[in-house]
Design a protein around this motif. Structure first.
Motif, PDB file in Angstrom:
ATOM      1  N   THR A  10       0.951  -1.219   0.046  1.00 56.65           N
ATOM      2  CA  THR A  10       0.049  -0.101   0.087  1.00 56.65           C
ATOM      3  C   THR A  10       0.905   1.223  -0.181  1.00 56.65           C
ATOM      4  N   ALA A  11       0.429   2.358  -0.784  1.00 57.00           N
ATOM      5  CA  ALA A  11       1.148   3.554  -0.681  1.00 57.00           C
ATOM      6  C   ALA A  11       1.125   4.124   0.666  1.00 57.00           C
ATOM      7  N   SER A  12       2.235   4.892   0.946  1.00 62.05           N
ATOM      8  CA  SER A  12       2.526   5.585   2.488  1.00 62.05           C
ATOM      9  C   SER A  12       1.333   6.644   2.140  1.00 62.05           C
ATOM     10  N   ALA A  13       0.951   7.370   3.417  1.00 64.25           N
ATOM     11  CA  ALA A  13       0.268   8.358   3.508  1.00 64.25           C
ATOM     12  C   ALA A  13       0.812   9.622   2.702  1.00 64.25           C
ATOM     13  N   GLY A  14       2.192   9.815   2.476  1.00 63.40           N
ATOM     14  CA  GLY A  14       2.544  10.752   1.620  1.00 63.40           C
ATOM     15  C   GLY A  14       2.514  10.595   0.105  1.00 63.40           C
ATOM     16  N   GLU A  15       2.676   9.477  -0.060  1.00 62.88           N
ATOM     17  CA  GLU A  15       2.276   9.203  -1.646  1.00 62.88           C
ATOM     18  C   GLU A  15       0.779   9.292  -2.184  1.00 62.88           C
ATOM     19  N   GLN A  16       0.131   8.916  -1.231  1.00 58.81           N
ATOM     20  CA  GLN A  16      -1.449   9.239  -1.346  1.00 58.81           C
ATOM     21  C   GLN A  16      -1.801  10.750  -1.466  1.00 58.81           C
ATOM     22  N   LEU A  17      -1.374  11.312  -0.402  1.00 56.95           N
ATOM     23  CA  LEU A  17      -1.562  12.753  -0.561  1.00 56.95           C
ATOM     24  C   LEU A  17      -0.848  13.507  -1.591  1.00 56.95           C
ATOM     25  N   THR A  18       0.297  13.171  -2.008  1.00 61.94           N
ATOM     26  CA  THR A  18       0.860  13.775  -3.174  1.00 61.94           C
ATOM     27  C   THR A  18       0.188  13.424  -4.626  1.00 61.94           C
ATOM     28  N   ALA A  19      -0.167  12.160  -4.718  1.00 63.61           N
ATOM     29  CA  ALA A  19      -1.006  11.602  -5.729  1.00 63.61           C
ATOM     30  C   ALA A  19      -2.335  12.794  -5.947  1.00 63.61           C
ATOM     31  N   TRP A  20      -2.967  12.904  -4.886  1.00 65.12           N
ATOM     32  CA  TRP A  20      -4.403  13.623  -5.008  1.00 65.12           C
ATOM     33  C   TRP A  20      -3.886  15.170  -5.211  1.00 65.12           C
ATOM     34  N   LEU A  21      -2.845  15.812  -4.732  1.00 67.37           N
ATOM     35  CA  LEU A  21      -2.396  17.215  -4.685  1.00 67.37           C
ATOM     36  C   LEU A  21      -2.011  17.161  -6.165  1.00 67.37           C
ATOM     37  N   ILE A  22      -1.216  16.507  -6.723  1.00 67.20           N
ATOM     38  CA  ILE A  22      -0.637  16.402  -8.153  1.00 67.20           C
ATOM     39  C   ILE A  22      -1.926  16.491  -9.081  1.00 67.20           C
ATOM     40  N   SER A  23      -3.092  15.746  -8.632  1.00 69.71           N
ATOM     41  CA  SER A  23      -4.237  15.820  -9.734  1.00 69.71           C
ATOM     42  C   SER A  23      -4.850  16.884  -9.652  1.00 69.71           C
ATOM     43  N   VAL A  25      -3.692  19.886  -9.456  1.00 73.67           N
ATOM     44  CA  VAL A  25      -2.895  20.977 -10.463  1.00 73.67           C
ATOM     45  C   VAL A  25      -3.123  20.369 -11.904  1.00 73.67           C
ATOM     46  N   ARG A  26      -2.836  18.955 -12.123  1.00 74.20           N
ATOM     47  CA  ARG A  26      -3.106  18.679 -13.325  1.00 74.20           C
ATOM     48  C   ARG A  26      -4.510  19.004 -14.123  1.00 74.20           C
ATOM     49  N   SER A  27      -5.511  18.866 -13.160  1.00 74.32           N
ATOM     50  CA  SER A  27      -6.807  19.166 -13.410  1.00 74.32           C
ATOM     51  C   SER A  27      -7.311  20.612 -13.290  1.00 74.32           C
ATOM     52  N   ARG A  28      -6.385  21.418 -12.936  1.00 67.87           N
ATOM     53  CA  ARG A  28      -6.829  22.783 -12.871  1.00 67.87           C
ATOM     54  C   ARG A  28      -7.857  23.132 -11.738  1.00 67.87           C
ATOM     55  N   GLU A  29      -7.621  22.391 -10.727  1.00 67.81           N
ATOM     56  CA  GLU A  29      -8.644  22.438  -9.481  1.00 67.81           C
ATOM     57  C   GLU A  29      -8.123  23.915  -8.891  1.00 67.81           C
ATOM     58  N   VAL A  30      -8.223  24.925  -9.224  1.00 66.72           N
ATOM     59  CA  VAL A  30      -7.555  26.264  -8.897  1.00 66.72           C
ATOM     60  C   VAL A  30      -8.490  26.880  -7.471  1.00 66.72           C
ATOM     61  N   GLY A  31      -9.758  26.497  -7.543  1.00 67.16           N
ATOM     62  CA  GLY A  31     -10.579  26.762  -6.481  1.00 67.16           C
ATOM     63  C   GLY A  31     -10.121  25.882  -4.974  1.00 67.16           C
ATOM     64  N   LYS A  32      -9.750  24.550  -5.372  1.00 67.65           N
ATOM     65  CA  LYS A  32      -9.368  23.817  -4.203  1.00 67.65           C
ATOM     66  C   LYS A  32      -8.073  24.103  -3.584  1.00 67.65           C
ATOM     67  N   LEU A  33      -7.172  24.578  -4.819  1.00 66.08           N
ATOM     68  CA  LEU A  33      -5.626  24.762  -4.230  1.00 66.08           C
ATOM     69  C   LEU A  33      -5.623  26.225  -3.686  1.00 66.08           C
ATOM     70  N   ALA A  34      -6.642  27.100  -3.988  1.00 63.30           N
ATOM     71  CA  ALA A  34      -6.732  28.197  -3.261  1.00 63.30           C
ATOM     72  C   ALA A  34      -7.163  27.995  -1.731  1.00 63.30           C
ATOM     73  N   ASP A  35      -8.363  27.123  -1.525  1.00 58.25           N
ATOM     74  CA  ASP A  35      -8.838  26.835  -0.374  1.00 58.25           C
ATOM     75  C   ASP A  35      -7.637  26.169   0.479  1.00 58.25           C
ATOM     76  N   LEU A  36      -6.730  25.484  -0.099  1.00 61.66           N
ATOM     77  CA  LEU A  36      -5.607  24.791   0.682  1.00 61.66           C
ATOM     78  C   LEU A  36      -4.579  25.758   1.119  1.00 61.66           C
ATOM     79  N   ARG A  37      -4.588  26.993   0.493  1.00 56.84           N
ATOM     80  CA  ARG A  37      -3.580  27.992   0.812  1.00 56.84           C
ATOM     81  C   ARG A  37      -4.202  28.791   1.943  1.00 56.84           C
ATOM     82  N   ARG A  38      -5.506  28.647   2.446  1.00 55.08           N
ATOM     83  CA  ARG A  38      -6.070  29.356   3.608  1.00 55.08           C
ATOM     84  C   ARG A  38      -5.706  28.435   4.899  1.00 55.08           C
ATOM     85  N   PRO A  39      -4.743  28.878   5.616  1.00 59.24           N
ATOM     86  CA  PRO A  39      -4.377  28.116   6.709  1.00 59.24           C
ATOM     87  C   PRO A  39      -5.194  27.598   7.704  1.00 59.24           C
TER      88      PRO A  39
END
Length: 187
Positions: A10-23, A25-39
């Motif tokens: 099984t993939a580590s938590a880091g690998e799973q999180l990274t795969a989701w985060l990369i997706s 950016v690739r799918s241009r989910e700018v709204g979700k990325l902007a939400d993630l920048r709100r600490p």
């Protein structure tokens, strides 16, 4: 004998999180990325980041935040490379990178001296890497390292410091090989 799909590790938590985060950016989910920048906002995107490993929710949300800060306005995702110490070696310009850059050295010292997760210093490190147009640390490794931050046997801070202060490798320098007995006798 062929291995079944279930036999894969099984993939580590880091690998799973990274795969989701990369997706994102690739799918241009700018709204979700902007939400993630709100600490401090409890957004759907932040909550989704924690689903990977609910026991380490805060750490995963922190890495998602750092990832989103680094990828602000970017259309190409970066998986990053190396530990945070290796990444901090890339900060600076010209011959004054890593330990030779006073700001990078102070930042590494602050991170290495931190007992608690150094959130503010990690944010500063990622912002500096972005401004210097350098690769970030490997997001999956950063996640896994931060999850083990308080595990004394893992020695995460020490490992990052070793990676940061490691002497630069020079491709023109010949690797050290011990002299043979014949070479010893000739000298």
């Amino acid at each position: 004998m062929t291995a079944s799909p279930d036999a894969r590790p099984t993939a580590s938590a880091g690998e799973q999180l990274t795969a989701w985060l990369i997706s994102l950016v690739r799918s241009r989910e700018v709204g979700k990325l902007a939400d993630l920048r709100r600490p401090h906002a409890e957004t759907e995107a932040r909550i989704m980041a924690g689903w990977v490993d609910p026991a380490n929710r805060e750490t995963l949300e922190l890495v998602a935040f750092l990832f989103a800060v680094y990828h602000r306005g970017s259309s190409r995702p970066s998986y990053g490379s190396g530990s945070l110490g290796t990444a901090l070696r890339r900060i600076g310009s010209g011959d004054h990178r890593g330990p030779a850059d006073p700001g990078a050295a102070r930042l590494m010292e602050r991170i290495a001296a931190s007992r608690r997760l150094p959130v503010r210093h990690l944010q500063h490190a990622v912002a500096r890497l972005r401004s210097c147009e350098q690769k970030p640390p490997a997001w999956s490794q950063l996640t896994d390292d931060l999850i083990r931050w308080n595990d004394r046997r893992s020695r995460i801070r020490y490992g990052w410091a070793v990676d940061f202060y490691e002497p630069a490798r020079q491709s023109s320098r010949r690797a050290f090989t011990p002299p043979t007995d014949a070479e010893d006798d000739a000298q």
